[in-house]
Design a protein around this motif. Structure first.
Motif, PDB file in Angstrom:
ATOM      1  N   VAL A 292     -30.470 -19.643  57.745  1.00  0.00           N
ATOM      2  CA  VAL A 292     -30.989 -18.270  57.671  1.00  0.00           C
ATOM      3  C   VAL A 292     -32.089 -18.158  56.629  1.00  0.00           C
ATOM      4  N   ALA A 293     -31.860 -18.737  55.454  1.00  0.00           N
ATOM      5  CA  ALA A 293     -32.754 -18.503  54.319  1.00  0.00           C
ATOM      6  C   ALA A 293     -34.106 -19.193  54.460  1.00  0.00           C
ATOM      7  N   ASP A 294     -34.115 -20.461  54.864  1.00  0.00           N
ATOM      8  CA  ASP A 294     -35.374 -21.205  54.855  1.00  0.00           C
ATOM      9  C   ASP A 294     -36.428 -20.623  55.800  1.00  0.00           C
ATOM     10  N   PRO A 295     -36.101 -20.339  57.071  1.00  0.00           N
ATOM     11  CA  PRO A 295     -37.126 -19.721  57.923  1.00  0.00           C
ATOM     12  C   PRO A 295     -37.613 -18.376  57.391  1.00  0.00           C
ATOM     13  N   LEU A 296     -36.701 -17.587  56.808  1.00  0.00           N
ATOM     14  CA  LEU A 296     -37.117 -16.298  56.257  1.00  0.00           C
ATOM     15  C   LEU A 296     -38.056 -16.474  55.063  1.00  0.00           C
ATOM     16  N   ILE A 297     -37.761 -17.465  54.214  1.00  0.00           N
ATOM     17  CA  ILE A 297     -38.634 -17.727  53.074  1.00  0.00           C
ATOM     18  C   ILE A 297     -40.012 -18.161  53.553  1.00  0.00           C
ATOM     19  N   GLY A 298     -40.043 -19.061  54.531  1.00  0.00           N
ATOM     20  CA  GLY A 298     -41.326 -19.531  55.053  1.00  0.00           C
ATOM     21  C   GLY A 298     -42.149 -18.415  55.669  1.00  0.00           C
ATOM     22  N   ARG A 299     -41.488 -17.583  56.469  1.00  0.00           N
ATOM     23  CA  ARG A 299     -42.192 -16.467  57.104  1.00  0.00           C
ATOM     24  C   ARG A 299     -42.650 -15.451  56.058  1.00  0.00           C
ATOM     25  N   TRP A 300     -41.783 -15.181  55.096  1.00  0.00           N
ATOM     26  CA  TRP A 300     -42.121 -14.238  54.025  1.00  0.00           C
ATOM     27  C   TRP A 300     -43.348 -14.739  53.261  1.00  0.00           C
ATOM     28  N   SER A 301     -43.363 -16.048  52.991  1.00  0.00           N
ATOM     29  CA  SER A 301     -44.513 -16.626  52.294  1.00  0.00           C
ATOM     30  C   SER A 301     -45.791 -16.493  53.131  1.00  0.00           C
ATOM     31  N   ASP A 302     -45.707 -16.716  54.435  1.00  0.00           N
ATOM     32  CA  ASP A 302     -46.884 -16.635  55.307  1.00  0.00           C
ATOM     33  C   ASP A 302     -47.499 -15.236  55.317  1.00  0.00           C
ATOM     34  N   VAL A 303     -46.667 -14.192  55.223  1.00  0.00           N
ATOM     35  CA  VAL A 303     -47.180 -12.829  55.371  1.00  0.00           C
ATOM     36  C   VAL A 303     -47.345 -12.093  54.047  1.00  0.00           C
ATOM     37  N   THR A 304     -47.028 -12.774  52.928  1.00  0.00           N
ATOM     38  CA  THR A 304     -47.136 -12.118  51.619  1.00  0.00           C
ATOM     39  C   THR A 304     -48.601 -11.876  51.250  1.00  0.00           C
ATOM     40  N   LYS A 305     -48.871 -10.691  50.727  1.00  0.00           N
ATOM     41  CA  LYS A 305     -50.202 -10.345  50.220  1.00  0.00           C
ATOM     42  C   LYS A 305     -50.044  -9.918  48.763  1.00  0.00           C
ATOM     43  N   SER A 306     -50.702 -10.633  47.866  1.00  0.00           N
ATOM     44  CA  SER A 306     -50.628 -10.293  46.443  1.00  0.00           C
ATOM     45  C   SER A 306     -51.865 -10.831  45.747  1.00  0.00           C
ATOM     46  N   ARG A 307     -52.060 -10.416  44.511  1.00  0.00           N
ATOM     47  CA  ARG A 307     -53.216 -10.915  43.758  1.00  0.00           C
ATOM     48  C   ARG A 307     -53.050 -12.392  43.412  1.00  0.00           C
ATOM     49  N   TRP A 308     -51.838 -12.931  43.558  1.00  0.00           N
ATOM     50  CA  TRP A 308     -51.596 -14.356  43.378  1.00  0.00           C
ATOM     51  C   TRP A 308     -51.490 -15.088  44.717  1.00  0.00           C
ATOM     52  N   GLY A 309     -51.998 -14.485  45.767  1.00  0.00           N
ATOM     53  CA  GLY A 309     -51.943 -15.123  47.071  1.00  0.00           C
ATOM     54  C   GLY A 309     -50.569 -15.036  47.694  1.00  0.00           C
ATOM     55  N   ARG A 310     -50.296 -15.921  48.625  1.00  0.00           N
ATOM     56  CA  ARG A 310     -49.018 -15.861  49.338  1.00  0.00           C
ATOM     57  C   ARG A 310     -48.057 -16.993  48.977  1.00  0.00           C
ATOM     58  N   ARG A 311     -48.481 -17.962  48.158  1.00  0.00           N
ATOM     59  CA  ARG A 311     -47.606 -19.084  47.801  1.00  0.00           C
ATOM     60  C   ARG A 311     -47.089 -18.995  46.358  1.00  0.00           C
ATOM     61  N   HIS A 312     -47.965 -18.652  45.431  1.00  0.00           N
ATOM     62  CA  HIS A 312     -47.594 -18.716  44.013  1.00  0.00           C
ATOM     63  C   HIS A 312     -46.507 -17.724  43.585  1.00  0.00           C
ATOM     64  N   PRO A 313     -46.414 -16.538  44.164  1.00  0.00           N
ATOM     65  CA  PRO A 313     -45.289 -15.684  43.763  1.00  0.00           C
ATOM     66  C   PRO A 313     -43.931 -16.351  43.957  1.00  0.00           C
ATOM     67  N   PHE A 314     -43.803 -17.151  45.010  1.00  0.00           N
ATOM     68  CA  PHE A 314     -42.537 -17.841  45.264  1.00  0.00           C
ATOM     69  C   PHE A 314     -42.336 -19.002  44.286  1.00  0.00           C
ATOM     70  N   MET A 315     -43.433 -19.656  43.923  1.00  0.00           N
ATOM     71  CA  MET A 315     -43.328 -20.770  42.989  1.00  0.00           C
ATOM     72  C   MET A 315     -42.879 -20.284  41.618  1.00  0.00           C
ATOM     73  N   TYR A 316     -43.515 -19.231  41.131  1.00  0.00           N
ATOM     74  CA  TYR A 316     -43.124 -18.688  39.828  1.00  0.00           C
ATOM     75  C   TYR A 316     -41.725 -18.069  39.880  1.00  0.00           C
ATOM     76  N   GLY A 317     -41.425 -17.392  40.952  1.00  0.00           N
ATOM     77  CA  GLY A 317     -40.150 -16.685  41.045  1.00  0.00           C
ATOM     78  C   GLY A 317     -38.941 -17.578  41.154  1.00  0.00           C
ATOM     79  N   SER A 318     -39.136 -18.863  41.459  1.00  0.00           N
ATOM     80  CA  SER A 318     -37.991 -19.763  41.656  1.00  0.00           C
ATOM     81  C   SER A 318     -37.472 -20.369  40.359  1.00  0.00           C
ATOM     82  N   VAL A 319     -38.238 -20.271  39.278  1.00  0.00           N
ATOM     83  CA  VAL A 319     -37.941 -21.047  38.068  1.00  0.00           C
ATOM     84  C   VAL A 319     -36.538 -20.786  37.536  1.00  0.00           C
ATOM     85  N   ILE A 320     -36.236 -19.558  37.179  1.00  0.00           N
ATOM     86  CA  ILE A 320     -34.950 -19.240  36.549  1.00  0.00           C
ATOM     87  C   ILE A 320     -33.776 -19.422  37.518  1.00  0.00           C
TER      88      ILE A 320
END
Length: 491
Positions: free
Chosen positions: A60-88
């Motif tokens: 369930v989680a992996d396809p949702l994460i991938g799709r969420w990343s593809d459609v994310t719009k932010s000033r940090w693009g669509r990949r880096h919010p997930f990279m930073y958010g995973s640390v903790i």
């Protein structure tokens, strides 16, 4: 847009992020089941089933994460919010997996392992999926993609085997109570786990910060069609129906099941078949790092000379057949015996050459997924790199969990005791372990390689896909220019 060259600092920052996944994979796949079974004393079946059941969460989680990343719009693009958010979350849940509350039954401990392992893997998937999905956006060059994945796999091997080797030589060193098998020392595990968590935090941050400057050059989110959740599901299923991706997915299911089986059972062979202490196991584990260093420059060369598909298939089969040779010979009494001074260097040489061949196969298979992105875009009009690498992450983690489940099954069939007293593991148990493991490993790799025969993208096909997409983009830009009001700004 013509992408500028990727600088050395960006390359290293991108690659070093794989240390987190390699480290977590080695620690979970090799030490977690060993710790709970041989140190804590829980039946291997309980732990292996708990880890294997995390595939339900991954599904369930992996396809949702991938799709969420593809459609994310932010000033940090669509990949880096997930990279930073995973640390903790990665560090927190990884650590909790090793420190269950006291007084739990075997069943409750199994639930604890399941919950913390699932949360760890989901958190790390957010980083890994986003990171891997950047490759098709960093470069569209056929060979350059192999170079990037080659670097990433080398760092992944450093994380997996380098950290394991250091841990065996330091945290699990001999003590008066555990003069030969420091990996059975309960006191060694807390500092081992906390150090691993700190390393994961560091490399994830280095990777995210080191690639941050490329954000303006990465493709941003496409416009999502209406329809809500059902539309997302239809688009994901449309992407997953790509023939090239299905071939890679099929190969991956079998190869990562085999890798999970190897990771879970190899420490048992080192401890009970070769009778190595922690120091010797540390040296042997360093073979994985050497294998990655050998494979790093050879994988792009193999892809360029033989094609990615052929090199992935051939090196997988040859490598595994060579790697199983010591076990096959031992079954017949034709190999070096424990205590022979030639045993460790011989096994080290075999491990390095076997590992390098398997690494070449893995590197070029990952680069093939990047090529699938354009192949799918020709048909769908979308560059769903996050979605494809999410499916790949799901396939990898779930198949590895299946391999760990198989480890528990084989240990049970071989009548391996939990937390055994000295001398209770017999030669017959070890022989049974080999008899079950050898055909299982070879069979998984062979079936997977045969499935890869259906992968259709050659180097020329990849170039044709790029030409089609560039022509479409040029046409779109031309239409936009025609529709601009006189003196209006370009977008």
């Amino acid at each position: 847009m013509e992408l500028p060259p990727i600088g050395l600092g960006t390359r290293i920052s991108y690659g070093i992020g794989a240390v987190a996944a390699g480290l977590k994979g080695a620690v979970f796949n090799t030490f977690l089941i060993f710790y709970y079974n041989q140190v804590v004393g829980i039946p291997a079946g309980v732990v292996s089933v708990a880890i294997a059941l995390t595939l339900v969460v991954d599904a369930v989680a992996d396809p949702l994460i991938g799709r969420w990343s593809d459609v994310t719009k932010s000033r940090w693009g669509r990949r880096h919010p997930f990279m930073y958010g995973s640390v903790i979350p990665v560090a927190l849940f990884f650590t909790l997996a090793w420190f269950p509350p006291s007084g739990l039954s075997n069943f409750m401990l199994g639930l604890w392992v399941f919950a913390t392992a699932a949360l760890t893997r989901t958190s790390l998937s957010a980083f890994e999926i986003a990171g891997n999905a950047m490759v098709p956006e960093l470069t569209d060059d056929y060979r350059e993609r192999s170079r990037l994945f080659s670097l990433r796999y080398m760092f992944g091997y450093v994380g997996a085997y380098g950290f394991s080797a250091v841990a065996l030589a330091t945290f699990f060193r001999a003590t008066p109570t555990f003069p030969r098998t420091g990996q059975l020392n309960p006191a060694a595990y807390p500092p081992f786990v906390l150090t691993a968590a700190a390393v994961m935090i560091a490399v994830i941050l280095i990777s995210a910060i080191g690639t941050h400057s490329r954000i303006p050059m990465l493709r941003q989110s496409f416009t999502v069609s209406g329809g809500g959740l059902l539309s997302h599901v239809r688009e994901m299923l449309g992407s997953f129906s790509n023939r090239a991706f299905l071939a890679i997915f099929g190969f991956g299911v079998f190869k990562y099941s085999a890798i999970g089986l190897y990771s879970g059972i190899n420490i048992f062979f080192g401890t009970y078949l070769w009778k190595f202490g922690a120091g010797q196991l540390s040296i042997l584990t360093l073979g994985g790092v050497a294998a990655a260093v050998v494979a790093w420059p050879l994988a792009p060369i193999a892809a360029n000379r033989f094609g990615k598909r052929t090199s992935a298939m051939v090196f997988a089969i040859l490598g595994v057949a060579w790697g199983l040779t010591p076990l096959v010979l031992s079954l017949n009494g034709w190999f070096l015996l424990p205590g022979d001074p030639r045993l460790l260097p011989t096994l080290l040489f075999i491990d390095v050459t076997y590992g390098a061949m398997v690494a070449i196969s893995l590197i070029n298979t990952s680069a093939m997924i990047a090529d699938v992105v354009e192949d799918s875009a020709v048909r769908t009009g979308r560059r769903d790199s996050g979605t494809f690498f999410a499916a790949s992450s799901f396939m990898q983690q779930c198949s590895t969990a299946v391999g760990i489940l198989a480890t528990g099954v084989i240990l049970t069939l071989s009548h391996f005791p939990a937390k055994p007293a000295p001398g209770t593991v017999t030669d017959e148990m070890v022989r049974s372990l080999m008899l079950h493991y050898i055909p299982a490993s070879m069979g998984l790799w062979t079936v997977g390689a045969l499935i890869l025969c259906f992968y259709p993208i050659s180097r020329q096909k990849h170039q044709d896909n790029l030409d089609i997409l560039r022509a479409r983009e040029a046409e779109a830009v031309s239409r936009e220019q025609v529709n601009l009001p006189l003196g209006g700004p370009m977008r």
